[in-house]
Scaffold this motif. Sequence first.
Motif, PDB file in Angstrom:
ATOM      1  N   PHE A 162       1.012  -1.319  -0.027  1.00  0.00           N
ATOM      2  CA  PHE A 162      -0.091  -0.088  -0.087  1.00  0.00           C
ATOM      3  C   PHE A 162       0.971   1.279  -0.069  1.00  0.00           C
ATOM      4  O   PHE A 162       0.483   2.331  -0.891  1.00  0.00           O
ATOM      5  CB  PHE A 162      -1.068  -0.126   1.079  1.00  0.00           C
ATOM      6  N   LEU A 163       1.914   1.414   0.764  1.00  0.00           N
ATOM      7  CA  LEU A 163       2.782   2.432   0.812  1.00  0.00           C
ATOM      8  C   LEU A 163       3.468   2.737  -0.570  1.00  0.00           C
ATOM      9  O   LEU A 163       3.625   3.703  -1.134  1.00  0.00           O
ATOM     10  CB  LEU A 163       3.916   2.210   1.780  1.00  0.00           C
ATOM     11  N   LYS A 164       3.909   1.570  -1.268  1.00  0.00           N
ATOM     12  CA  LYS A 164       4.439   1.676  -2.560  1.00  0.00           C
ATOM     13  C   LYS A 164       3.394   2.363  -3.653  1.00  0.00           C
ATOM     14  O   LYS A 164       3.783   2.826  -4.321  1.00  0.00           O
ATOM     15  CB  LYS A 164       4.994   0.534  -3.096  1.00  0.00           C
ATOM     16  N   GLN A 165       2.294   1.752  -3.459  1.00  0.00           N
ATOM     17  CA  GLN A 165       1.351   1.892  -4.309  1.00  0.00           C
ATOM     18  C   GLN A 165       0.978   3.556  -4.142  1.00  0.00           C
ATOM     19  O   GLN A 165       0.458   4.243  -5.213  1.00  0.00           O
ATOM     20  CB  GLN A 165       0.018   1.175  -4.001  1.00  0.00           C
ATOM     21  N   ALA A 166       0.999   4.068  -3.126  1.00  0.00           N
ATOM     22  CA  ALA A 166       0.767   5.560  -2.879  1.00  0.00           C
ATOM     23  C   ALA A 166       2.075   6.527  -3.103  1.00  0.00           C
ATOM     24  O   ALA A 166       1.879   7.530  -2.790  1.00  0.00           O
ATOM     25  CB  ALA A 166       0.515   5.716  -1.034  1.00  0.00           C
ATOM     26  N   GLY A 167       2.801   5.821  -3.674  1.00  0.00           N
ATOM     27  CA  GLY A 167       4.249   6.500  -3.949  1.00  0.00           C
ATOM     28  C   GLY A 167       5.143   6.896  -3.096  1.00  0.00           C
ATOM     29  O   GLY A 167       6.099   7.616  -3.233  1.00  0.00           O
TER      30      GLY A 167
END
Lengths: 351, 351
Positions: free
Chosen positions: A146-151
């Motif tokens: 989720f963190l990576k998806q949020a950039g």
Amino acid sequence: MTNRLLKALSISHPIIQAPMAGGITTAELVIAVSEAGGLGMIGAGYLEAESTRRQIQEIKAGTNKPFGINLFVPSPYKEEKDVIHRAQLSLKPFLEKLGSLSGENAFNSYEQTLEIFLEQVKVIIEEQVPVCSFTFGMPSSDVIHFLKQAGTYTIGTATTLSEALAIEAAGMDAVVLQGSEAGGHRGHFLAGVEQSMIGLMALIPQTVDQVNIPVIAAGGIMDRRGVQAAQCLGAQAAQLGTAFLTCTESGANTLHKQAILEGQQEDKTTLTKAFSGKAARGIENDFIRNMRKVEQELPEFPIQNTLTKPIRSAAAQNNDRNMMSLWCGQNPNLAEPITAKQLVHKLVDEE
Amino acid sequence: MTNRLLKALSISHPIIQAPMAGGITTAELVIAVSEAGGLGMIGAGYLEAESTRRQIQEIKAGTNKPFGINLFVPSPYKEEKDVIHRAQLSLKPFLEKLGSLSGENAFNSYEQTLEIFLEQVKVIIEEQVPVCSFTFGMPSSDVIHFLKQAGTYTIGTATTLSEALAIEAAGMDAVVLQGSEAGGHRGHFLAGVEQSMIGLMALIPQTVDQVNIPVIAAGGIMDRRGVQAAQCLGAQAAQLGTAFLTCTESGANTLHKQAILEGQQEDKTTLTKAFSGKAARGIENDFIRNMRKVEQELPEFPIQNTLTKPIRSAAAQNNDRNMMSLWCGQNPNLAEPITAKQLVHKLVDEE
């Protein structure tokens, strides 16, 4: 050498201010470091979700530059009544000496700690914090996803090659290598604490040879010589704690700053579990010395940390550095009372 | 940067082969290193005067280049019958397992050890050895005086800034800084062993800032990156042990070489007093693990070393690496089975 890490983080200098928890990384400090071209970082390990959000927003209001945040990954722990009772007995003399009432200790359960952690992650995603690093273990694959998806750029903390390989395998973007020189808590999570005590001179090259994500060196680095040495060994950036702790903008207690700045002994730091239940490096004082004999029987982190909180608070109020936690790396002799901007410039300027 | 040390030693490269005692530093190894432009060194710590002389003469016959020798500085110790008896009991299972008779142990007294040391110094002066380094403390001012008068370059070994300052004050010409990364015995003599565990990243800069004699970095350095990092930090040369131990010319036991070369774990070394009574870093094995519980009650160096000699000898004969002392620094992953000449060239060649 192209520096993938600087490009990915959009920062000018290979300098990361270590995310020291417990009020040291004020918004002023984080902003000053990021404005100077390094990466300022919030040590959010002991914060709750709302205070985490407040600090993030304060920093966003003060700078448009990238900054980061660090979270403690919770590990399961138990509240063992008899262990806690024995620890309370061993702490009683210190509380009495400080004229403090021992009072009741309220412990968060593991489940509560995990909930706070996940709420912090939610805040970080909502606030679109550019960088999030983790200590004391690896977050779940969901959290990383989720963190990576949020950039958000994700960074793990390793003390051994095996831990660095695990962080890479988990899909994190970079890894901080914490050498045995480092002040504050050890970040080991696969190795035992003794096996985690590897000096950067040995740890960096063997890790960069086997790990493909960028490596950040942390531990004992205080000036340009250390930054360059870390780069020679293969690190793409240096993360400095003690050097930023004594900066003007740091929120560290004045006594803590003084204890580091006065140091003319290189051999005065030691590892202790007495303050928190987890091994950490700090300047040796009466509390550490007196607790040595019961150190192996103390409750685990964060129970012991909760137990010693009234002692640490009262000690700070009484100006008694002998019962405060004075976290410090192995090179206090090079610490200076300067601004964060001055420090960043000293770290990267050419001769 | 002018390199005073290279000039004083008349060597081409800032590479010193660490003087590993116990038969590792064969004449072939020392000659090969010195011929390649580094400084080969005899580890004479366990030798008597005549074997010391023989090895010096063998090296002089093989090279005209400078070379060095290292001596153990004796510290007073006592032969305590009950402590020795308890240690013998704890060692008995190992001797039995190896099918070895426990037999009688003959201990040199402190006075005899000191006499051997002074005879070695006499040999070094007579043979005009270019360089003499010391471990486990500082020699007397008389010894330093006579060696310097004879034209021998004297080097002390320090693990802390305080020890380095003491070595400089004693009038020695240079100092080896032994970082916590180093394999083999710790060289601390003012600090306790825990306080002596400082990583090179922290130890070198704080020392070069306060000490005027040249500093040589030792501990975990295995390749050109480490040599360059040590120089960034302010060292004028690097001293490498483990890297030379696995070289073709080294006299280390084949099992010892294999144990290092096989290593794919960076966290497999540990500190132990079990083999000699003095803390040393090596690859963990059954002997170290089993002796852990009695480690603090063992006789001091060199008494315990004498007691374990039959175990180490029988283990070597039986090809049992679990009872041998496998000294090794914190970076075995970078060790290679190459010639000393190849290693020196790899350490200094430009990319």
